[in-house]
Design a protein around this motif. Structure first.
Motif, PDB file in Angstrom:
ATOM      1  N   LYS A 198       0.845  -1.186   0.000  1.00 36.04           N
ATOM      2  CA  LYS A 198       0.000   0.000   0.000  1.00 36.04           C
ATOM      3  C   LYS A 198       0.884   1.240   0.000  1.00 36.04           C
ATOM      4  N   ILE A 199       0.635   2.131  -0.966  1.00 36.05           N
ATOM      5  CA  ILE A 199       1.430   3.345  -1.094  1.00 36.05           C
ATOM      6  C   ILE A 199       0.601   4.548  -0.661  1.00 36.05           C
ATOM      7  N   GLY A 200       1.131   5.306   0.282  1.00 37.25           N
ATOM      8  CA  GLY A 200       0.517   6.570   0.664  1.00 37.25           C
ATOM      9  C   GLY A 200       1.063   7.659  -0.246  1.00 37.25           C
ATOM     10  N   PHE A 201       0.212   8.248  -1.065  1.00 37.48           N
ATOM     11  CA  PHE A 201       0.649   9.163  -2.123  1.00 37.48           C
ATOM     12  C   PHE A 201       0.198  10.581  -1.795  1.00 37.48           C
ATOM     13  N   GLU A 202       1.139  11.528  -1.811  1.00 34.67           N
ATOM     14  CA  GLU A 202       0.784  12.924  -1.610  1.00 34.67           C
ATOM     15  C   GLU A 202       1.546  13.783  -2.609  1.00 34.67           C
ATOM     16  N   ILE A 203       1.061  15.013  -2.821  1.00 39.69           N
ATOM     17  CA  ILE A 203       1.620  15.868  -3.858  1.00 39.69           C
ATOM     18  C   ILE A 203       2.094  17.195  -3.264  1.00 39.69           C
ATOM     19  N   CYS A 204       3.392  17.422  -3.285  1.00 42.59           N
ATOM     20  CA  CYS A 204       4.080  18.689  -3.030  1.00 42.59           C
ATOM     21  C   CYS A 204       3.646  19.403  -1.741  1.00 42.59           C
ATOM     22  N   TYR A 205       2.832  20.437  -1.853  1.00 41.84           N
ATOM     23  CA  TYR A 205       2.404  21.277  -0.736  1.00 41.84           C
ATOM     24  C   TYR A 205       1.847  20.439   0.413  1.00 41.84           C
ATOM     25  N   GLU A 206       1.309  19.262   0.098  1.00 42.40           N
ATOM     26  CA  GLU A 206       0.703  18.405   1.117  1.00 42.40           C
ATOM     27  C   GLU A 206       1.739  17.871   2.102  1.00 42.40           C
ATOM     28  N   LEU A 207       3.021  18.015   1.773  1.00 41.77           N
ATOM     29  CA  LEU A 207       4.082  17.674   2.712  1.00 41.77           C
ATOM     30  C   LEU A 207       3.984  18.520   3.977  1.00 41.77           C
ATOM     31  N   ARG A 208       3.404  19.711   3.867  1.00 38.97           N
ATOM     32  CA  ARG A 208       3.262  20.619   5.012  1.00 38.97           C
ATOM     33  C   ARG A 208       2.075  20.266   5.913  1.00 38.97           C
ATOM     34  N   PHE A 209       1.278  19.285   5.509  1.00 36.57           N
ATOM     35  CA  PHE A 209       0.098  18.889   6.282  1.00 36.57           C
ATOM     36  C   PHE A 209       0.346  17.519   6.902  1.00 36.57           C
ATOM     37  N   PRO A 210       0.742  17.465   8.174  1.00 38.45           N
ATOM     38  CA  PRO A 210       1.017  16.160   8.790  1.00 38.45           C
ATOM     39  C   PRO A 210      -0.202  15.260   8.815  1.00 38.45           C
ATOM     40  N   GLU A 211      -1.391  15.881   8.739  1.00 38.88           N
ATOM     41  CA  GLU A 211      -2.619  15.075   8.753  1.00 38.88           C
ATOM     42  C   GLU A 211      -2.707  14.147   7.549  1.00 38.88           C
ATOM     43  N   VAL A 212      -2.182  14.577   6.422  1.00 35.03           N
ATOM     44  CA  VAL A 212      -2.274  13.765   5.203  1.00 35.03           C
ATOM     45  C   VAL A 212      -1.470  12.480   5.359  1.00 35.03           C
ATOM     46  N   ALA A 213      -0.195  12.617   5.723  1.00 36.87           N
ATOM     47  CA  ALA A 213       0.650  11.436   5.893  1.00 36.87           C
ATOM     48  C   ALA A 213       0.145  10.550   7.033  1.00 36.87           C
ATOM     49  N   ARG A 214      -0.363  11.151   8.100  1.00 39.82           N
ATOM     50  CA  ARG A 214      -0.871  10.351   9.217  1.00 39.82           C
ATOM     51  C   ARG A 214      -2.114   9.571   8.808  1.00 39.82           C
ATOM     52  N   LYS A 215      -3.012  10.211   8.060  1.00 43.50           N
ATOM     53  CA  LYS A 215      -4.216   9.507   7.598  1.00 43.50           C
ATOM     54  C   LYS A 215      -3.842   8.313   6.718  1.00 43.50           C
ATOM     55  N   LEU A 216      -2.872   8.525   5.837  1.00 42.23           N
ATOM     56  CA  LEU A 216      -2.423   7.448   4.956  1.00 42.23           C
ATOM     57  C   LEU A 216      -1.781   6.322   5.765  1.00 42.23           C
ATOM     58  N   SER A 217      -1.002   6.692   6.769  1.00 44.33           N
ATOM     59  CA  SER A 217      -0.349   5.684   7.611  1.00 44.33           C
ATOM     60  C   SER A 217      -1.371   4.890   8.417  1.00 44.33           C
ATOM     61  N   LEU A 218      -2.350   5.581   8.984  1.00 45.60           N
ATOM     62  CA  LEU A 218      -3.390   4.893   9.752  1.00 45.60           C
ATOM     63  C   LEU A 218      -4.227   3.970   8.873  1.00 45.60           C
ATOM     64  N   ALA A 219      -4.294   4.294   7.581  1.00 43.30           N
ATOM     65  CA  ALA A 219      -5.047   3.460   6.638  1.00 43.30           C
ATOM     66  C   ALA A 219      -4.216   2.288   6.107  1.00 43.30           C
ATOM     67  N   GLY A 220      -3.004   2.141   6.635  1.00 47.26           N
ATOM     68  CA  GLY A 220      -2.217   0.955   6.316  1.00 47.26           C
ATOM     69  C   GLY A 220      -1.128   1.133   5.285  1.00 47.26           C
ATOM     70  N   ALA A 221      -0.766   2.372   4.946  1.00 50.59           N
ATOM     71  CA  ALA A 221       0.293   2.584   3.955  1.00 50.59           C
ATOM     72  C   ALA A 221       1.609   1.985   4.443  1.00 50.59           C
ATOM     73  N   ASP A 222       2.300   1.293   3.547  1.00 51.59           N
ATOM     74  CA  ASP A 222       3.604   0.711   3.851  1.00 51.59           C
ATOM     75  C   ASP A 222       4.744   1.651   3.481  1.00 51.59           C
ATOM     76  N   LEU A 223       4.425   2.609   2.624  1.00 55.70           N
ATOM     77  CA  LEU A 223       5.439   3.481   2.043  1.00 55.70           C
ATOM     78  C   LEU A 223       4.786   4.811   1.718  1.00 55.70           C
ATOM     79  N   LEU A 224       5.480   5.904   2.007  1.00 50.87           N
ATOM     80  CA  LEU A 224       4.983   7.225   1.655  1.00 50.87           C
ATOM     81  C   LEU A 224       5.749   7.730   0.433  1.00 50.87           C
ATOM     82  N   VAL A 225       5.007   8.254  -0.558  1.00 48.13           N
ATOM     83  CA  VAL A 225       5.611   8.827  -1.756  1.00 48.13           C
ATOM     84  C   VAL A 225       5.100  10.252  -1.916  1.00 48.13           C
TER      85      VAL A 225
END
Length: 321
Positions: A198-225
């Motif tokens: 499972k890949i947690g995918f975010e785009i540019c500016y979203e790096l500044r929103f910790p909620e995005v990466a955390r939501k993806l991680s809680l949903a089971g992402a194995d890798l953040l891109v």
């Protein structure tokens, strides 16, 4: 898994040249053993606002067709983003147009013409009527369009061995983007079938929103891109935030940025491959290049056991505001 970042100078509004370059650089990554390849944000055109009708592509997209063929021919995973034009069919589907339940997508068929890695780039790519805007459509900086007009999105994509595994419409456009792009409305990991990943995918500016990466991680992402066009002078922000997203979520992070220049800004590069401890394993510096690293995707379980951040969260105390 061997993963790669393609750090390239995106030539403004020059789709053919950018596609050729991206595919040649992706082939170099494959030759180095890369199984997963990440391209920069809107890699094929840059933010070509002045000629948005040419930059944008409806699905099925000729640019994505070429990437699908490359992914199939080289049995690899490839991610990035392009500008998508949604003319209205299937509107409301945040995962893209006509996405099938099996992870494929209408228009992306195996065996069709496209760059496979064994041909000369540019010989199979043709601009189709998808690039031709209707006579009744007028671009507006304020993006005030009728319900029947096209909408534009910053569309993330992921191909696995020629199959479209998933798409992601950028949910947090940055400043000027809001005048041209509609916002996506879903943040979910992209599931791969062959790799059971499972890949947690975010785009540019979203790096500044910790909620995005955390939501993806809680949903089971194995890798953040993160696919990005992060400009000067914010290189320290980029490097700090990219490492922070890995550290706080105890997850590997591939942060792929562009380099070079656009009409209104310049880019510093510094694409990075970061492990689940937050250690930078490869850094592209400022020049066009391909970086490859054999990333341990199994290590996050041991890290989360050693430092049980997810177990120790006190959700009842956290505010949504």
């Amino acid at each position: 898994m061997k993963v790669a970042c393609i750090q390239m100078d995106v030539l403004h509004c020059r789709k053919q040249e950018n596609l050729d370059k991206a595919l040649c650089m992706a082939l170099k990554a494959v030759e180095k053993g890369a199984e997963l390849i990440v391209l920069p944000e809107v890699f094929s055109t840059g933010f070509c606002y002045e000629n948005l009708s040419h930059a944008a592509e409806s699905l099925p997209s000729p640019t994505l067709e070429n990437l699908a063929c490359f992914s199939e021919a080289n049995n690899c995973i490839i991610l990035g983003s392009i500008i998508q034009k949604d003319s209205g069919e299937g509107r409301g589907k945040d995962r893209g147009e006509d996405v099938r339940e099996d992870g494929g997508e209408k228009g992306f068929k195996k065996g069709e013409k496209g760059f496979s890695g064994n041909e000369i780039p540019g010989t199979n790519f043709t601009e189709s009527k998808n690039f031709t805007e209707s006579k009744n459509f007028t671009e507006s900086k304020n993006f005030t369009e009728s319900k029947n007009s096209a909408l534009y999105y910053n569309l993330g994509f992921c191909f696995e061995s020629g199959t479209l595994a998933g798409t992601y419409r950028k949910t947090h456009p940055f400043k000027a983007e809001n005048g041209y792009f509609s916002k996506g409305s879903s943040i979910e990991p992209i599931s791969l079938k062959k790799q059971s990943l499972k890949i947690g995918f975010e785009i540019c500016y979203e790096l500044r929103f910790p909620e995005v990466a955390r939501k993806l991680s809680l949903a089971g992402a194995d890798l953040l891109v993160t696919t990005a066009a992060f400009p000067n002078p914010r290189s320290e922000h980029w490097k700090t935030l990219a490492k922070a997203r890995a550290i706080e979520n105890q997850i590997p992070h591939i942060a792929c940025n562009r380099t070079g220049s656009a009409p209104d800004c310049t880019y510093f590069g510094n694409s990075m491959i970061i492990d689940a401890w937050g250690e930078v394993k490869a850094d592209a510096g400022s020049k066009e290049c391909v970086i490859v690293y054999d990333l341990d995707l199994a290590g996050k379980a041991d890290i989360r056991k050693a430092i049980p951040v997810f177990e120790d969260r006190r959700i009842e105390l956290y505010s949504d505001s």
